[in-house]
Motif scaffolding. Structure first.
Motif, PDB file in Angstrom:
ATOM      1  N   VAL A 107       0.855  -1.193   0.000  1.00 38.54           N
ATOM      2  CA  VAL A 107       0.000   0.000   0.000  1.00 38.54           C
ATOM      3  C   VAL A 107       0.886   1.237   0.000  1.00 38.54           C
ATOM      4  N   ASP A 108       0.551   2.190  -0.861  1.00 40.20           N
ATOM      5  CA  ASP A 108       1.302   3.447  -0.911  1.00 40.20           C
ATOM      6  C   ASP A 108       0.284   4.580  -1.109  1.00 40.20           C
ATOM      7  N   SER A 109       0.739   5.826  -0.989  1.00 39.02           N
ATOM      8  CA  SER A 109      -0.155   6.952  -1.258  1.00 39.02           C
ATOM      9  C   SER A 109       0.611   8.057  -1.965  1.00 39.02           C
ATOM     10  N   ALA A 110      -0.137   8.930  -2.644  1.00 33.07           N
ATOM     11  CA  ALA A 110       0.460  10.053  -3.371  1.00 33.07           C
ATOM     12  C   ALA A 110      -0.574  11.158  -3.488  1.00 33.07           C
ATOM     13  N   GLY A 111      -0.085  12.360  -3.838  1.00 34.69           N
ATOM     14  CA  GLY A 111      -0.987  13.487  -4.059  1.00 34.69           C
ATOM     15  C   GLY A 111      -0.871  13.962  -5.499  1.00 34.69           C
ATOM     16  N   THR A 112      -1.939  14.524  -6.036  1.00 33.04           N
ATOM     17  CA  THR A 112      -1.854  15.040  -7.404  1.00 33.04           C
ATOM     18  C   THR A 112      -1.103  16.376  -7.415  1.00 33.04           C
ATOM     19  N   GLY A 113      -1.095  17.072  -6.287  1.00 31.53           N
ATOM     20  CA  GLY A 113      -0.379  18.351  -6.183  1.00 31.53           C
ATOM     21  C   GLY A 113       1.033  18.151  -5.637  1.00 31.53           C
ATOM     22  N   ASP A 114       1.865  19.197  -5.786  1.00 36.23           N
ATOM     23  CA  ASP A 114       3.263  19.056  -5.343  1.00 36.23           C
ATOM     24  C   ASP A 114       3.623  19.959  -4.166  1.00 36.23           C
ATOM     25  N   TRP A 115       2.633  20.643  -3.588  1.00 41.07           N
ATOM     26  CA  TRP A 115       2.935  21.641  -2.542  1.00 41.07           C
ATOM     27  C   TRP A 115       3.609  21.046  -1.316  1.00 41.07           C
ATOM     28  N   HIS A 116       3.312  19.796  -0.989  1.00 42.85           N
ATOM     29  CA  HIS A 116       3.780  19.241   0.289  1.00 42.85           C
ATOM     30  C   HIS A 116       4.779  18.108   0.137  1.00 42.85           C
ATOM     31  N   VAL A 117       5.341  17.967  -1.076  1.00 38.44           N
ATOM     32  CA  VAL A 117       6.268  16.867  -1.343  1.00 38.44           C
ATOM     33  C   VAL A 117       7.391  16.840  -0.300  1.00 38.44           C
ATOM     34  N   GLY A 118       7.633  15.674   0.255  1.00 44.81           N
ATOM     35  CA  GLY A 118       8.698  15.496   1.242  1.00 44.81           C
ATOM     36  C   GLY A 118       8.267  15.747   2.672  1.00 44.81           C
ATOM     37  N   GLN A 119       7.052  16.290   2.838  1.00 45.19           N
ATOM     38  CA  GLN A 119       6.580  16.612   4.196  1.00 45.19           C
ATOM     39  C   GLN A 119       5.849  15.439   4.844  1.00 45.19           C
ATOM     40  N   PRO A 120       5.875  15.386   6.175  1.00 38.33           N
ATOM     41  CA  PRO A 120       5.069  14.379   6.890  1.00 38.33           C
ATOM     42  C   PRO A 120       3.591  14.739   6.770  1.00 38.33           C
ATOM     43  N   PRO A 121       2.704  13.818   7.116  1.00 33.86           N
ATOM     44  CA  PRO A 121       1.282  14.141   7.098  1.00 33.86           C
ATOM     45  C   PRO A 121       0.976  15.338   8.005  1.00 33.86           C
ATOM     46  N   ASP A 122      -0.126  16.008   7.709  1.00 30.46           N
ATOM     47  CA  ASP A 122      -0.644  17.101   8.532  1.00 30.46           C
ATOM     48  C   ASP A 122      -0.743  16.609   9.988  1.00 30.46           C
ATOM     49  N   ARG A 123      -0.372  17.463  10.940  1.00 25.55           N
ATOM     50  CA  ARG A 123      -0.346  17.001  12.342  1.00 25.55           C
ATOM     51  C   ARG A 123      -1.727  16.559  12.826  1.00 25.55           C
ATOM     52  N   ARG A 124      -2.792  17.143  12.245  1.00 22.69           N
ATOM     53  CA  ARG A 124      -4.148  16.721  12.630  1.00 22.69           C
ATOM     54  C   ARG A 124      -4.450  15.314  12.127  1.00 22.69           C
ATOM     55  N   ALA A 125      -3.906  14.974  10.966  1.00 28.02           N
ATOM     56  CA  ALA A 125      -4.085  13.619  10.421  1.00 28.02           C
ATOM     57  C   ALA A 125      -3.302  12.610  11.259  1.00 28.02           C
ATOM     58  N   ILE A 126      -2.071  13.000  11.646  1.00 27.68           N
ATOM     59  CA  ILE A 126      -1.249  12.124  12.492  1.00 27.68           C
ATOM     60  C   ILE A 126      -1.959  11.876  13.819  1.00 27.68           C
ATOM     61  N   ALA A 127      -2.487  12.966  14.430  1.00 28.85           N
ATOM     62  CA  ALA A 127      -3.150  12.853  15.738  1.00 28.85           C
ATOM     63  C   ALA A 127      -4.403  11.989  15.648  1.00 28.85           C
ATOM     64  N   LYS A 128      -5.198  12.204  14.602  1.00 33.74           N
ATOM     65  CA  LYS A 128      -6.443  11.441  14.464  1.00 33.74           C
ATOM     66  C   LYS A 128      -6.151   9.957  14.258  1.00 33.74           C
ATOM     67  N   ALA A 129      -5.172   9.661  13.421  1.00 31.42           N
ATOM     68  CA  ALA A 129      -4.815   8.251  13.188  1.00 31.42           C
ATOM     69  C   ALA A 129      -4.291   7.626  14.482  1.00 31.42           C
ATOM     70  N   ARG A 130      -3.440   8.374  15.184  1.00 25.04           N
ATOM     71  CA  ARG A 130      -2.867   7.868  16.436  1.00 25.04           C
ATOM     72  C   ARG A 130      -3.951   7.568  17.458  1.00 25.04           C
ATOM     73  N   GLU A 131      -4.931   8.445  17.525  1.00 24.22           N
ATOM     74  CA  GLU A 131      -6.071   8.279  18.440  1.00 24.22           C
ATOM     75  C   GLU A 131      -6.757   6.927  18.192  1.00 24.22           C
TER      76      GLU A 131
END
Ligand code: 4NP
Length: 162
Positions: A40-64
């Motif tokens: 399983v992998d993921s990608a974005g159609t845009g390039d604004w966040h290339v190389g960055q970790p997920p949004d901290r809200r996404a990390i927190a929600k998944a961790r929860e």
């Protein structure tokens, strides 16, 4: 050992929806009879966040919910992904349009579609973009992915008779 099944989840920025999907799907597939057989992998159609970790809200929600996505890094969807994956599952219709616009599709191996439709989830067929929203939007995304995960496992098992 059979060839691995290669699954790519795509959203716009690859920092909210698709990394959450990658984490949830990896966990659920790992706990299913398909464990060890799906990449399983993921990608974005845009390039604004290339190389960055997920949004901290996404990390927190998944961790929860017991899913660790902090180590993921954003990358942009490219033409080669049409050849490198079996399935390209998109969060919304505009992602799907953009994916299909990225040439060359000739001889492409991947089949593309909407993730929720592919999972045969009743009701919604798009995962709404939570980026400008708050915790409730991220929770909604998580719940949609959690509900879709069983459908994805079932569909893969049917498609590959595994
Ligand atoms: P995602 O959310 O597509 O679920 O990762 C977004 C993240 C960033 C942006 C848009 C959507 N952005 O415009 O930077």
């Amino acid at each position: 050992m059979a060839e691995p099944i290669r699954l790519l989840v795509v959203c716009l920025g690859n920092i909210c929806r698709s990394p959450m999907a990658e984490g949830v799907l990896r966990a659920r597939i790992g706990a299913s009879p398909l464990a060890g057989q799906v990449e399983v992998d993921s990608a974005g159609t845009g390039d604004w966040h290339v190389g960055q970790p997920p949004d901290r809200r996404a990390i927190a929600k998944a961790r929860e919910h017991g899913v660790d996505i902090a180590g993921l890094r954003a990358r942009q969807f490219g033409a080669a992904d049409h050849h490198d994956f079996d399935w390209v599952l998109c969060a919304d219709r505009s992602n799907l349009r953009d994916v299909r616009r990225v040439a060359p599709v000739e001889g492409a191996r991947a089949r593309s579609g909407l993730l929720l439709e592919w999972a045969a989830l009743e009701g919604e067929d798009e995962i709404p973009d939570p980026y400008t929203g708050g915790a409730a939007q991220f929770e909604h995304v998580f719940q949609l992915l959690d509900a879709a995960a069983d459908g994805i496992v079932a569909r893969l098992r049917r498609e590959y008779r595994r």
